[in-house]
Scaffold this motif. Structure first.
Motif, short mmCIF file in Angstrom:
data_model
loop_
_atom_site.label_atom_id
_atom_site.label_comp_id
_atom_site.label_asym_id
_atom_site.label_seq_id
_atom_site.Cartn_x
_atom_site.Cartn_y
_atom_site.Cartn_z
N GLU A 184 0.83 -1.20 0.00
CA GLU A 184 0.00 0.00 0.00
C GLU A 184 0.87 1.25 0.00
N PHE A 185 0.49 2.22 -0.80
CA PHE A 185 1.11 3.53 -0.77
C PHE A 185 0.24 4.43 0.10
N ILE A 186 0.75 4.81 1.26
CA ILE A 186 -0.04 5.60 2.21
C ILE A 186 0.28 7.08 2.02
N GLN A 187 -0.76 7.85 1.79
CA GLN A 187 -0.57 9.29 1.70
C GLN A 187 -0.54 9.86 3.12
N GLY A 188 0.57 10.48 3.43
CA GLY A 188 0.73 11.02 4.77
C GLY A 188 2.10 11.65 4.93
N HIS A 189 2.45 11.97 6.16
CA HIS A 189 3.75 12.57 6.42
C HIS A 189 4.35 11.97 7.69
N PRO A 190 5.69 11.88 7.75
CA PRO A 190 6.32 11.41 8.98
C PRO A 190 5.99 12.37 10.13
N LEU A 191 5.76 11.82 11.28
CA LEU A 191 5.42 12.60 12.46
C LEU A 191 6.51 13.65 12.74
N THR A 192 6.12 14.86 13.07
CA THR A 192 7.09 15.88 13.45
C THR A 192 7.42 15.75 14.93
N SER A 193 8.49 16.41 15.35
CA SER A 193 8.89 16.36 16.76
C SER A 193 7.78 16.91 17.65
N GLU A 194 7.11 17.97 17.19
CA GLU A 194 6.04 18.56 17.97
C GLU A 194 4.84 17.61 18.06
N GLU A 195 4.51 16.96 16.96
CA GLU A 195 3.39 16.02 16.96
C GLU A 195 3.69 14.82 17.85
N LEU A 196 4.94 14.40 17.87
CA LEU A 196 5.35 13.25 18.68
C LEU A 196 4.99 13.46 20.15
N ARG A 197 5.11 14.72 20.60
CA ARG A 197 4.89 15.03 22.01
C ARG A 197 3.46 15.45 22.33
N SER A 198 2.63 15.61 21.31
CA SER A 198 1.26 16.06 21.56
C SER A 198 0.44 14.93 22.18
N PRO A 199 -0.48 15.24 23.09
CA PRO A 199 -1.28 14.20 23.75
C PRO A 199 -2.05 13.31 22.77
N VAL A 200 -2.60 13.90 21.72
CA VAL A 200 -3.40 13.12 20.77
C VAL A 200 -2.56 12.06 20.09
N TYR A 201 -1.44 12.47 19.51
CA TYR A 201 -0.60 11.52 18.80
C TYR A 201 0.13 10.59 19.76
N SER A 202 0.50 11.10 20.92
CA SER A 202 1.19 10.25 21.89
C SER A 202 0.30 9.10 22.34
N ASP A 203 -0.97 9.38 22.55
CA ASP A 203 -1.92 8.31 22.92
C ASP A 203 -2.03 7.28 21.81
N GLN A 204 -2.05 7.75 20.55
CA GLN A 204 -2.13 6.83 19.42
C GLN A 204 -0.89 5.94 19.34
N ILE A 205 0.26 6.52 19.59
CA ILE A 205 1.51 5.75 19.56
C ILE A 205 1.51 4.71 20.67
N ALA A 206 1.07 5.11 21.85
CA ALA A 206 1.00 4.17 22.97
C ALA A 206 0.06 3.01 22.64
N LYS A 207 -1.08 3.35 22.04
CA LYS A 207 -2.05 2.31 21.65
C LYS A 207 -1.45 1.33 20.65
N ASN A 208 -0.83 1.86 19.60
CA ASN A 208 -0.25 1.01 18.56
C ASN A 208 0.91 0.18 19.10
N THR A 209 1.68 0.75 20.01
CA THR A 209 2.77 -0.01 20.62
C THR A 209 2.21 -1.18 21.44
#
Length: 463
Positions: A184-209
């Motif tokens: 699959e070719f996923i349209q998106g962008h690599p997470l930025t440093s700021e996004e990495l630390r945001s609560p929304v994305y951090s929760d998603q990363i924790a979930k996927n981990t």
């Protein structure tokens, strides 16, 4: 953020032998489109294990002249014919109607292990209502005659990729064929440093981990990856000679030279044998460059962990500690040493506790579901469903502290090796120096932390 070289070429992060941890990897110039369409017009490309460079200005002549394949010339027409045959065989709908000359093909990466191509339908054949994909990634592996070890690695990598795809934990798999696969070719962008630390994305990363750690993958369950990788890299290092490096790196090399890295590796592995940490199927490289944010705002899972080339059974503490350390680094700096560090962005205790609670909630839920489907599971065994008491949280945070040493030391020896082999514009020696200073600073703190802990006995599998 991905480093950008002096020519304006984006150096995408990757894992694998060339560049785990989201840092710059050894690269080769790669070709681009076999049409006149500039590569910059493509949707964002996700960072997969062998994405090396994405040049926004490549054109027809670049593709024909620079396309490389494991040491032999790849002709654009042969790539086109291969892509055409495979897409017609494995895909449906408009892929059965398109003719070879109409396909949009752009080379994304070229290296010693993989060639990756973007393959898309022409605009007039795109049906947004259809179920089949309108664009895919064609991955061609290297020479399988390099030996049974290489063959086994490819089989294992494809197996992991397939399992993750089936569980919606990675890009979808459209086809496997001798010598490669369609992804699959996923349209998106690599997470930025700021996004990495945001609560929304951090929760998603924790979930996927948590989802990934709960998997039962049919590969070796022995947690040898960490020790084998550190020892192998340390043994391969050439002598460190300060006078042979640029003046700006001499202090770093002198510091590294005075450290007995092999001895430190042996000490650390011995110490970690007494640190309780369950063995789980680990990503081993959770950083910005290996986390993709989908462009589709309606996606049920906006964050996708990618690049599983380093995935293996490992101690849980490494994945967690390694990820938290990534909060302080940014690899998008354009001036020497081509990375920046902000220690104030390391997660606070409340941030870590929030992440751990979300992770355990998902992990325990998945293991409970597996227990229910396991005919051999003892019914009187009840999981805590992610409930984290004060004592358990303290133990996990101590585990993270101990495995932070492993994260530091692994990338110390890796960066030293890269400094001796890579042509990328990045100060690997300075990076290694920075991580080694943190290693020594935290080493005494961790020793003191565990000095009085009783009953330290490693769990060899998750409980």
């Amino acid at each position: 953020m991905s480093p950008i070289d002096e020519n304006g070429v984006i150096v995408l992060t990757r894992g694998g032998v060339g560049g785990p941890q989201g840092h710059p990897a050894p690269t080769q110039k790669v070709g681009g489109s076999n049409t006149s369409t500039p590569l910059a017009s493509l949707p964002p490309v996700y960072a997969n294990p062998d994405v090396h460079k994405l040049n926004n200005n490549l054109n027809q002549s670049n593709f024909n002249n620079q396309c490389v394949n494991m040491g032999s010339q790849v002709h654009a027409d042969k790539v086109r014919e291969k892509a055409y045959q495979l897409c017609r065989e494995y895909l449906q709908g408009k892929w059965k109607e398109v003719v070879s000359s109409q396909l949009v093909i752009k080379q994304i990466s070229g290296g010693l292990s993989n060639l990756v191509f973007y393959v898309g339908l022409p605009e007039h054949l795109i049906d947004t209502e259809a179920r089949e994909p309108t664009q895919v990634l064609l991955r061609l592996f290297g020479d399988l005659s390099s030996g049974p070890v290489h063959e086994f690695r490819l089989v294992q990598e494809t197996l992991v990729f397939t399992m993750l795809a089936e569980r919606n934990l990675g890009p979808r798999l459209f086809g496997v064929f001798p010598g490669g696969r369609l992804e699959e070719f996923i349209q998106g962008h690599p997470l930025t440093s700021e996004e990495l630390r945001s609560p929304v994305y951090s929760d998603q990363i924790a979930k996927n981990t948590g989802l990934i750690h709960s998997l039962n993958v049919p590969v070796s369950k022995d947690p040898n990856w960490l020790g084998d990788t550190m020892r192998s890299l340390a043994l391969k290092l050439a002598p460190l000679v300060p006078d042979r490096v640029p003046p700006a790196e001499r202090e770093a090399v002198a510091f590294l030279k005075n450290a007995n890295l092999r001895q430190e590796v042996d000490w650390l592995l011995s110490f970690l044998r007494n640190v309780p940490s369950p063995v789980v199927f680990s990503h081993n490289d959770i950083n910005c460059g290996n986390i993709l944010v989908r462009d589709d705002p309606e996606s049920w899972d906006p964050v996708v962990l990618i690049d599983f080339e380093f995935a293996a059974y490992n101690y849980r503490g490494f994945d967690l500690a390694n990820h938290f350390i990534e909060w302080v680094y940014d690899y998008g700096t354009k001036t020497f040493p081509y990375f920046s560090k902000n220690e104030s962005t390391y997660p606070t205790r409340p941030q870590m506790e929030r992440w751990v609670k979300r992770y355990l909630e998902v992990y325990e839920e998945q293991k409970s579901l597996q227990d229910e489907n396991n005919l051999h599971h003892k019914k009187n065994q009840v999981r805590n469903k992610g409930i984290v008491g004060k004592e358990k949280m303290e133990d996990i945070l101590d585990e993270i502290a101990a495995y932070s040493l492993a994260s530091h030391l692994l990338w110390v020896v890796w960066a030293c090796k890269q400094a001796q082999t890579s042509a990328i514009t990045f100060s690997y020696y300075c990076y290694s120096y920075d991580r080694l200073k943190d290693y020594f600073k935290e080493k005494e703190q961790v020793i003191e932390l565990f000095k009085n802990k009783k009953g330290m006995k490693r769990k060899e599998s998750e409980s």
